[in-house]
Design a protein around this motif. Sequence first.
Motif, short mmCIF file in Angstrom:
data_model
loop_
_atom_site.label_atom_id
_atom_site.label_comp_id
_atom_site.label_asym_id
_atom_site.label_seq_id
_atom_site.Cartn_x
_atom_site.Cartn_y
_atom_site.Cartn_z
N ASP A 146 0.84 -1.19 0.00
CA ASP A 146 0.00 0.00 0.00
C ASP A 146 0.88 1.25 0.00
O ASP A 146 0.65 2.19 -0.76
CB ASP A 146 -0.91 0.03 1.23
CG ASP A 146 -2.00 -1.02 1.17
OD1 ASP A 146 -2.45 -1.36 0.05
OD2 ASP A 146 -2.42 -1.50 2.25
N VAL A 147 1.89 1.26 0.88
CA VAL A 147 2.78 2.41 1.01
C VAL A 147 4.21 1.94 1.16
O VAL A 147 4.49 1.04 1.96
CB VAL A 147 2.41 3.28 2.24
CG1 VAL A 147 3.33 4.51 2.31
CG2 VAL A 147 0.95 3.72 2.19
N VAL A 148 5.11 2.53 0.41
CA VAL A 148 6.54 2.37 0.63
C VAL A 148 7.06 3.66 1.24
O VAL A 148 6.85 4.75 0.68
CB VAL A 148 7.30 2.05 -0.67
CG1 VAL A 148 8.81 2.20 -0.46
CG2 VAL A 148 6.99 0.63 -1.12
N ARG A 182 -0.85 0.30 11.97
CA ARG A 182 -2.01 0.23 12.86
C ARG A 182 -3.32 0.45 12.09
O ARG A 182 -4.39 0.05 12.57
CB ARG A 182 -1.86 1.27 13.97
CG ARG A 182 -0.83 0.88 15.03
CD ARG A 182 -0.65 1.98 16.08
NE ARG A 182 -1.93 2.39 16.67
CZ ARG A 182 -2.55 1.73 17.64
NH1 ARG A 182 -2.04 0.61 18.13
NH2 ARG A 182 -3.69 2.18 18.13
N ALA A 183 -3.22 1.06 10.93
CA ALA A 183 -4.39 1.23 10.07
C ALA A 183 -4.58 0.02 9.14
O ALA A 183 -5.38 0.08 8.21
CB ALA A 183 -4.26 2.51 9.23
N ARG A 184 -3.81 -1.03 9.39
CA ARG A 184 -3.90 -2.30 8.65
C ARG A 184 -3.51 -2.14 7.19
O ARG A 184 -4.02 -2.84 6.31
CB ARG A 184 -5.30 -2.91 8.78
CG ARG A 184 -5.78 -3.02 10.22
CD ARG A 184 -7.02 -3.85 10.36
NE ARG A 184 -6.73 -5.28 10.15
CZ ARG A 184 -7.65 -6.24 10.27
NH1 ARG A 184 -8.91 -5.93 10.57
NH2 ARG A 184 -7.32 -7.50 10.07
N ARG A 185 -2.56 -1.23 6.94
CA ARG A 185 -2.00 -1.07 5.61
C ARG A 185 -0.72 -1.91 5.50
O ARG A 185 0.02 -2.06 6.48
CB ARG A 185 -1.65 0.39 5.33
CG ARG A 185 -2.87 1.31 5.26
CD ARG A 185 -3.73 0.97 4.08
NE ARG A 185 -4.90 1.86 3.99
CZ ARG A 185 -5.86 1.68 3.10
NH1 ARG A 185 -5.81 0.68 2.24
NH2 ARG A 185 -6.90 2.50 3.08
N SER A 186 -0.46 -2.42 4.30
CA SER A 186 0.83 -3.08 4.06
C SER A 186 1.85 -1.98 3.81
O SER A 186 1.65 -1.11 2.96
CB SER A 186 0.74 -4.03 2.87
OG SER A 186 0.36 -3.35 1.69
N VAL A 187 2.94 -2.01 4.57
CA VAL A 187 3.90 -0.91 4.50
C VAL A 187 5.32 -1.47 4.57
O VAL A 187 5.61 -2.38 5.32
CB VAL A 187 3.64 0.12 5.63
CG1 VAL A 187 3.71 -0.55 6.99
CG2 VAL A 187 4.62 1.27 5.56
N LEU A 188 6.19 -0.89 3.74
CA LEU A 188 7.61 -1.24 3.72
C LEU A 188 8.42 0.03 3.95
O LEU A 188 8.19 1.04 3.28
CB LEU A 188 8.00 -1.86 2.38
CG LEU A 188 9.50 -2.06 2.14
CD1 LEU A 188 10.06 -3.14 3.08
CD2 LEU A 188 9.78 -2.41 0.68
N GLY A 229 3.01 -5.40 11.72
CA GLY A 229 3.08 -5.98 10.39
C GLY A 229 3.92 -5.22 9.39
O GLY A 229 4.04 -5.67 8.23
N GLY A 230 4.51 -4.10 9.78
CA GLY A 230 5.35 -3.35 8.86
C GLY A 230 6.67 -4.06 8.61
O GLY A 230 7.17 -4.79 9.47
N ALA A 246 4.38 0.21 -5.14
CA ALA A 246 3.57 0.81 -4.07
C ALA A 246 2.44 1.62 -4.67
O ALA A 246 2.58 2.21 -5.75
CB ALA A 246 4.44 1.72 -3.20
N SER A 247 1.32 1.65 -3.95
CA SER A 247 0.21 2.52 -4.35
C SER A 247 0.52 3.97 -4.02
O SER A 247 0.12 4.89 -4.74
CB SER A 247 -1.08 2.09 -3.64
OG SER A 247 -1.48 0.81 -4.06
N ARG A 248 1.25 4.17 -2.90
CA ARG A 248 1.61 5.52 -2.46
C ARG A 248 3.04 5.52 -1.94
O ARG A 248 3.56 4.48 -1.51
CB ARG A 248 0.67 6.02 -1.35
CG ARG A 248 -0.80 6.07 -1.71
CD ARG A 248 -1.11 7.16 -2.71
NE ARG A 248 -2.54 7.28 -2.94
CZ ARG A 248 -3.23 6.56 -3.83
NH1 ARG A 248 -2.61 5.63 -4.54
NH2 ARG A 248 -4.52 6.76 -3.99
#
Length: 357
Positions: free
Chosen positions: A13-15, A32-38, A79-80, A109-111
């Motif tokens: 979702d976000v890099v 914490r917003a349940r986004r997939s993030v790297l 989960g990050g 990434a989307s964003r």
Amino acid sequence: MSVRPSQDEQTYDVVVIGGGAAGLSGALALGRARRSVLVIDAGEPRNTPADGVHNYLGREGTPPGELLATGREEVRRYGGEIMTGRVATAVRDGDGFRVVLDDGGAVRASRLLVTTGLVDELPEVPGLAALWGSDVLHCPYCHGWEVRDRAVGVLGTGPAAVHQALMWRQWTESVTLFLHTAPEPSDEEYEQLAARGISVVDGTVGALERENGRLAGARLERGTLVPVQALVVAPRFTARAGFLGSLGLETSEQEMNGMVIGTRIPVGPTGQTEVPGVWAAGNVTELTEQVIGSAAAGLRAAAALNADLMAQETRAAVEARRADFSDVSDAAGLSDFSPEAERRVSERVLGTRRHGL
């Protein structure tokens, strides 16, 4: 530079590019917003030479490395993911972005959230760089307490030199202004310096001298050694943003007291840049921001990013629902909304999870 096959690239979702206070704070909120993030970080924090982080309520004096280690663990808890690496370029990829690392790897990434910070460009005085962050300082709020009541020198390199000297007088009575390459103070400024008991030294500083690893004094080019225990400088702050040129995102100059102090990425109140889908936070956008402010900026940007993703997902869901409704209506000969059409759409889209009319 070779790039790995695109089919192997993971999509998030976000890099987050940069793993300092702003980047980790943003990644934490997104996790914490349940986004997939790297988070991609080169492992070169700007404040490494500092003994501790200051003016950060609840974490006063925490070593910078300890604060970052704690932040990384908190991001992973939700989960990050954290990756060590350096971003070479970022390019538009459909509705999102493709981020290429200097080792040839790539992710999608989307964003994007850019939190790469800045580089301190120091005055070219022999011996100065080796003492940067210990006895050579720039921010009184970050380091003033630690050198209180010591002999502090201010290296004049621009029109703000007098202001610097007057500021540091708050922490010690022993302040020496080395005019170095700064312009000659005005009569009014000389009066202010004299009233505050600040010494003024003409001439250019040729080198800094150390004794037992600590600053002993500033050696003028004419040979005189002026003893000081700390030296204040005004670096030029340059945003780490060269890899964004491929997106058309350019830096702009930032001024303070009428003087250009460096370059930054211009952003809106929530960190949104002029490139859709790209946010930025921390020192890469605000050159004088302290750690606590960078962390807060990362949080604001993350909240705006999540809202933007939510809006996109909602639009896609509405479009899908309308398409399903259109398909069912055409098949059943129902051209307008009706309880019957709603029931059939619900059956098709939701199955046993429908609520229907």
